[in-house]
Design an enzyme around this catalytic site. Structure first.
Site, PDB file in Angstrom:
ATOM      1  N   ASN A   1     -10.535  -3.037  -5.842  1.00 25.71           N
ATOM      2  CA  ASN A   1      -9.932  -1.386  -6.824  1.00 25.71           C
ATOM      3  C   ASN A   1     -10.229  -1.522  -8.008  1.00 25.71           C
ATOM      4  OD1 ASN A   1      -6.798  -3.205  -5.662  1.00 25.71           O
ATOM      5  ND2 ASN A   1      -7.507  -1.501  -4.636  1.00 25.71           N
TER       6      ASN A   1
ATOM      7  N   ASP B   1       0.704  -1.791   0.113  1.00 25.21           N
ATOM      8  CA  ASP B   1       0.248  -0.312   0.114  1.00 25.21           C
ATOM      9  C   ASP B   1       1.237   1.266  -0.687  1.00 25.21           C
ATOM     10  OD1 ASP B   1      -2.351   1.575   0.093  1.00 25.21           O
ATOM     11  OD2 ASP B   1      -3.005   0.992   2.118  1.00 25.21           O
TER      12      ASP B   1
HETATM   13  C1  FPP Z   1      -1.958   0.342  -3.617  1.00 23.90           C
HETATM   14  O1  FPP Z   1      -1.437   1.534  -3.362  1.00 23.90           O
HETATM   15  C2  FPP Z   1      -1.461  -0.950  -4.720  1.00 23.90           C
HETATM   16  C3  FPP Z   1      -2.017  -0.965  -5.255  1.00 23.90           C
HETATM   17  C4  FPP Z   1      -3.635  -0.615  -5.940  1.00 23.90           C
HETATM   18  C5  FPP Z   1      -1.803  -2.098  -6.474  1.00 23.90           C
HETATM   19  C6  FPP Z   1      -0.320  -2.626  -6.347  1.00 23.90           C
HETATM   20  C7  FPP Z   1       0.476  -2.459  -7.113  1.00 23.90           C
HETATM   21  C8  FPP Z   1       1.461  -2.910  -7.575  1.00 23.90           C
HETATM   22  C9  FPP Z   1       2.118  -2.468  -6.498  1.00 23.90           C
HETATM   23  C10 FPP Z   1       1.927  -2.014  -8.497  1.00 23.90           C
HETATM   24  C11 FPP Z   1       1.954  -3.297 -10.009  1.00 23.90           C
HETATM   25  C12 FPP Z   1       2.239  -4.780  -9.667  1.00 23.90           C
HETATM   26  C13 FPP Z   1       3.030  -5.884  -9.901  1.00 23.90           C
HETATM   27  C14 FPP Z   1       2.559  -7.205  -9.672  1.00 23.90           C
HETATM   28  C15 FPP Z   1       3.492  -5.502 -10.850  1.00 23.90           C
HETATM   29  P1  FPP Z   1      -2.810   2.773  -3.320  1.00 23.90           P
HETATM   30  O2  FPP Z   1      -2.796   3.374  -4.519  1.00 23.90           O
HETATM   31  O3  FPP Z   1      -3.888   1.915  -3.223  1.00 23.90           O
HETATM   32  O4  FPP Z   1      -1.804   3.434  -2.988  1.00 23.90           O
HETATM   33  P2  FPP Z   1      -2.421   4.272  -1.872  1.00 23.90           P
HETATM   34  O5  FPP Z   1      -3.579   4.371  -0.530  1.00 23.90           O
HETATM   35  O6  FPP Z   1      -1.306   5.721  -1.613  1.00 23.90           O
HETATM   36  O7  FPP Z   1      -3.742   5.880  -2.916  1.00 23.90           O
END
Ligand code: FPP
Length: 238
Positions: free
Chosen positions: A64, A16
């Site tokens: 998501n 996250d």
């Molecule tokens: C949460 O950050 C993360 C995600 C929803 C997606 C996770 C994806 C990756 C780490 C990159 C791609 C994955 C692979 C396996 C290549 P957020 O956007 O919710 O962060 P925030 O809470 O700060 O808004």
């Protein structure tokens, strides 16, 4: 006090903070996800080197889908590029790639690359890299329950045969051992519908560090703390 003193066999990570990382740097959210993919590369390599048996990453949750369409499309493209781009690394590190979640609902172009990567790596004997994609813990339990209900209806299963052990066989990855350590980056103290059945006894470790900044040193901190935890599984100290 008896310390655990061991390396976890199975690490699960809620990655996250990509969005906040980007905002902090006045960048678009997708830049945070791109930097997050870099962290995935580094941490996967580190875990494989350390003889961790399984690393499960929460890459895309069912929730998501509520994000703007543009962000979802870019995330799916990033995932596809990751699957294609990491094939060499996966082979060199003897990693077996798998996925959990309702993967059949992902865009075709992601499903295609995912099955190629899974097929190409299925004979690898090192660490299992499991991507949770379109994953939800409650859905996993519902999907398992439906399979059980089907078998009951068809007479293939008896009511008294349903136990915690047998239930596990209907989950997305029947041969997966439960995570020993659950890491969450980005500071929130939530489980967010991740591996609800499997994390019953997992040790939790939360860091304020945003996922794109998560590096080998943070992993070392988590492992050091894990080694000092005492796992009693509801029993008493020795
Ligand atoms: C949460 O950050 C993360 C995600 C929803 C997606 C996770 C994806 C990756 C780490 C990159 C791609 C994955 C692979 C396996 C290549 P957020 O956007 O919710 O962060 P925030 O809470 O700060 O808004």
């Amino acid at each position: 006090m008896k310390k655990n003193g061991l390396l976890p066999e199975h690490i699960a990570i809620i990655m996250d903070g990509n969005g906040r990382w980007a905002r902090q740097k006045k960048l678009l959210r997708i830049k945070g996800h791109e930097a997050g993919a870099e962290a995935v590369r580094e941490i996967t390599r580190e875990c494989a080197k350390k003889d961790i048996k399984q690393l499960t990453l929460y890459a895309f949750s069912q929730e998501n889908w509520k994000r703007p369409k543009r962000e979802i499309n870019l995330l799916m493209k990033l995932l596809k590029d990751f699957l294609i781009g990491e094939r060499g690394e996966i082979r060199e590190n003897n990693i077996r790639l798998t996925a959990i979640g309702r993967v059949w609902e992902l865009p075709d172009f992601v499903q295609r690359e995912l099955s190629i990567s899974m097929e190409q790596s299925k004979m690898n004997t090192g660490m299992v890299l499991c991507l949770a994609l379109n994953y939800g813990g409650r859905s996993e339990i519902i999907d398992a329950t439906k399979k059980i209900a089907e078998e009951l209806k068809e007479g293939k299963l008896k009511l008294e045969e349903i136990t915690e052990e047998s239930f596990k066989k209907y989950l997305y990855m029947p041969d997966m051992s439960d995570p020993d350590l659950l890491i969450r980056t980005g500071g929130e103290m939530r489980v967010s519908n991740f591996l609800l059945w499997e994390i019953s006894y997992a040790e939790l470790w939360v860091t304020d560090t945003y996922w794109p900044d998560f590096r080998k040193s943070h992993l070392e901190d988590a492992l050091a703390e894990y080694a000092n935890r005492e796992r009693r599984y509801g029993g008493l100290k020795e």
